[in-house]
Scaffold this motif. Structure first.
Motif, PDB file in Angstrom:
ATOM      1  N   LEU A  50       0.857  -1.186   0.000  1.00 57.94           N
ATOM      2  CA  LEU A  50       0.000   0.000   0.000  1.00 57.94           C
ATOM      3  C   LEU A  50       0.889   1.230   0.000  1.00 57.94           C
ATOM      4  N   LEU A  51       0.816   1.982  -1.081  1.00 54.70           N
ATOM      5  CA  LEU A  51       1.588   3.211  -1.217  1.00 54.70           C
ATOM      6  C   LEU A  51       0.597   4.368  -1.190  1.00 54.70           C
ATOM      7  N   ILE A  52       0.674   5.161  -0.125  1.00 52.91           N
ATOM      8  CA  ILE A  52      -0.332   6.186   0.106  1.00 52.91           C
ATOM      9  C   ILE A  52       0.339   7.497   0.528  1.00 52.91           C
ATOM     10  N   SER A  53       1.513   7.729  -0.008  1.00 55.58           N
ATOM     11  CA  SER A  53       2.282   8.942   0.303  1.00 55.58           C
ATOM     12  C   SER A  53       1.625  10.178  -0.298  1.00 55.58           C
ATOM     13  N   GLY A  54       1.933  11.322   0.286  1.00 56.54           N
ATOM     14  CA  GLY A  54       1.460  12.584  -0.265  1.00 56.54           C
ATOM     15  C   GLY A  54      -0.029  12.815  -0.134  1.00 56.54           C
ATOM     16  N   ASN A  55      -0.613  12.364   0.965  1.00 56.69           N
ATOM     17  CA  ASN A  55      -2.028  12.593   1.233  1.00 56.69           C
ATOM     18  C   ASN A  55      -2.170  13.436   2.496  1.00 56.69           C
ATOM     19  N   ARG A  56      -3.313  13.387   3.145  1.00 56.20           N
ATOM     20  CA  ARG A  56      -3.582  14.238   4.318  1.00 56.20           C
ATOM     21  C   ARG A  56      -3.914  13.420   5.563  1.00 56.20           C
ATOM     22  N   ILE A  57      -3.403  12.213   5.632  1.00 60.12           N
ATOM     23  CA  ILE A  57      -3.705  11.351   6.763  1.00 60.12           C
ATOM     24  C   ILE A  57      -2.915  11.833   7.977  1.00 60.12           C
ATOM     25  N   SER A  58      -3.656  12.103   9.069  1.00 62.77           N
ATOM     26  CA  SER A  58      -2.997  12.724  10.216  1.00 62.77           C
ATOM     27  C   SER A  58      -3.272  12.049  11.557  1.00 62.77           C
ATOM     28  N   GLU A  59      -4.183  11.102  11.614  1.00 59.59           N
ATOM     29  CA  GLU A  59      -4.576  10.512  12.894  1.00 59.59           C
ATOM     30  C   GLU A  59      -4.165   9.044  13.008  1.00 59.59           C
ATOM     31  N   PHE A  60      -3.680   8.676  14.193  1.00 56.88           N
ATOM     32  CA  PHE A  60      -3.250   7.307  14.434  1.00 56.88           C
ATOM     33  C   PHE A  60      -4.388   6.302  14.287  1.00 56.88           C
ATOM     34  N   TYR A  61      -5.604   6.680  14.653  1.00 59.35           N
ATOM     35  CA  TYR A  61      -6.702   5.713  14.568  1.00 59.35           C
ATOM     36  C   TYR A  61      -6.926   5.229  13.131  1.00 59.35           C
ATOM     37  N   GLU A  62      -6.503   5.993  12.156  1.00 54.84           N
ATOM     38  CA  GLU A  62      -6.618   5.548  10.760  1.00 54.84           C
ATOM     39  C   GLU A  62      -5.756   4.306  10.508  1.00 54.84           C
ATOM     40  N   LEU A  63      -4.643   4.215  11.199  1.00 53.50           N
ATOM     41  CA  LEU A  63      -3.725   3.094  11.001  1.00 53.50           C
ATOM     42  C   LEU A  63      -4.255   1.788  11.577  1.00 53.50           C
ATOM     43  N   GLU A  64      -5.163   1.879  12.529  1.00 52.29           N
ATOM     44  CA  GLU A  64      -5.745   0.678  13.138  1.00 52.29           C
ATOM     45  C   GLU A  64      -6.346  -0.238  12.077  1.00 52.29           C
ATOM     46  N   LYS A  65      -6.951   0.358  11.080  1.00 51.95           N
ATOM     47  CA  LYS A  65      -7.631  -0.409  10.036  1.00 51.95           C
ATOM     48  C   LYS A  65      -6.667  -1.317   9.269  1.00 51.95           C
ATOM     49  N   LEU A  66      -5.421  -0.915   9.177  1.00 51.34           N
ATOM     50  CA  LEU A  66      -4.447  -1.690   8.409  1.00 51.34           C
ATOM     51  C   LEU A  66      -4.053  -2.984   9.110  1.00 51.34           C
ATOM     52  N   GLY A  67      -4.287  -3.076  10.409  1.00 55.43           N
ATOM     53  CA  GLY A  67      -4.010  -4.300  11.143  1.00 55.43           C
ATOM     54  C   GLY A  67      -4.863  -5.467  10.680  1.00 55.43           C
ATOM     55  N   GLU A  68      -5.918  -5.180   9.932  1.00 47.63           N
ATOM     56  CA  GLU A  68      -6.812  -6.220   9.416  1.00 47.63           C
ATOM     57  C   GLU A  68      -6.316  -6.828   8.099  1.00 47.63           C
ATOM     58  N   LEU A  69      -5.173  -6.360   7.631  1.00 48.07           N
ATOM     59  CA  LEU A  69      -4.627  -6.846   6.358  1.00 48.07           C
ATOM     60  C   LEU A  69      -3.484  -7.823   6.627  1.00 48.07           C
ATOM     61  N   PRO A  70      -3.774  -9.118   6.635  1.00 46.99           N
ATOM     62  CA  PRO A  70      -2.776 -10.115   7.035  1.00 46.99           C
ATOM     63  C   PRO A  70      -1.588 -10.260   6.093  1.00 46.99           C
ATOM     64  N   ASN A  71      -1.731  -9.833   4.845  1.00 46.00           N
ATOM     65  CA  ASN A  71      -0.662 -10.004   3.862  1.00 46.00           C
ATOM     66  C   ASN A  71       0.150  -8.743   3.613  1.00 46.00           C
ATOM     67  N   LEU A  72      -0.180  -7.648   4.300  1.00 47.41           N
ATOM     68  CA  LEU A  72       0.495  -6.363   4.067  1.00 47.41           C
ATOM     69  C   LEU A  72       1.948  -6.430   4.538  1.00 47.41           C
ATOM     70  N   VAL A  73       2.883  -6.235   3.607  1.00 47.94           N
ATOM     71  CA  VAL A  73       4.312  -6.289   3.948  1.00 47.94           C
ATOM     72  C   VAL A  73       5.050  -4.997   3.619  1.00 47.94           C
ATOM     73  N   GLU A  74       4.435  -4.138   2.801  1.00 50.20           N
ATOM     74  CA  GLU A  74       5.080  -2.871   2.449  1.00 50.20           C
ATOM     75  C   GLU A  74       4.055  -1.748   2.541  1.00 50.20           C
ATOM     76  N   LEU A  75       4.481  -0.647   3.169  1.00 51.63           N
ATOM     77  CA  LEU A  75       3.587   0.468   3.427  1.00 51.63           C
ATOM     78  C   LEU A  75       4.370   1.768   3.330  1.00 51.63           C
ATOM     79  N   SER A  76       3.771   2.781   2.707  1.00 51.26           N
ATOM     80  CA  SER A  76       4.431   4.080   2.630  1.00 51.26           C
ATOM     81  C   SER A  76       3.443   5.199   2.918  1.00 51.26           C
ATOM     82  N   PHE A  77       3.770   5.985   3.945  1.00 55.73           N
ATOM     83  CA  PHE A  77       2.981   7.148   4.350  1.00 55.73           C
ATOM     84  C   PHE A  77       3.809   8.430   4.253  1.00 55.73           C
ATOM     85  N   ILE A  78       4.869   8.419   3.485  1.00 58.46           N
ATOM     86  CA  ILE A  78       5.735   9.591   3.343  1.00 58.46           C
ATOM     87  C   ILE A  78       4.893  10.807   2.945  1.00 58.46           C
TER      88      ILE A  78
END
Length: 108
Positions: A50-78
């Motif tokens: 999941l590459l989601i850099s350059g957006n407006r995500i600012s709250e930690f609770y948004e990241l909770e949802k990603l814990g439901e993705l068992p196969n997620l191995v690469e993530l970018s929030f730059i």
């Protein structure tokens, strides 16, 4: 379709029905949009990158949802406001322990 690139499309939100038949998407690129939330991305259970850099995500609770993705191995929030918060990396790694790459850096 294994890879879906929706970068630079001025997307503001991901609708609940956006990924109804997404069981084969493994790579999702949402860089450089206007997203404040990552709601409904957790529906893509096959997601590995999941590459989601350059957006407006600012709250930690948004990241909770990603814990439901068992196969997620690469993530970018730059270049999201959240990436500048204290303990950002630690928080993500606690929620998604299977990650091997975060923001372009290998996790050791």
């Amino acid at each position: 379709m294994r890879e879906l690139d929706l970068s630079k499309n001025k997307i503001r939100q991901v609708e609940a029905n956006s990924f109804l038949q997404s069981h084969i998407i493994t790579v999702l690129k949402l860089d450089d949009n206007a997203l404040k939330s990552i709601a409904n991305i957790e529906r893509i259970e096959s997601l590995q990158i999941l590459l989601i850099s350059g957006n407006r995500i600012s709250e930690f609770y948004e990241l909770e949802k990603l814990g439901e993705l068992p196969n997620l191995v690469e993530l970018s929030f730059i270049s999201n406001p959240i990436s500048r918060k204290p303990n950002y990396r630690v928080y993500i790694l606690k929620r998604i322990p299977q990650l091997v790459n975060l923001d372009g850096k290998e996790i050791t």
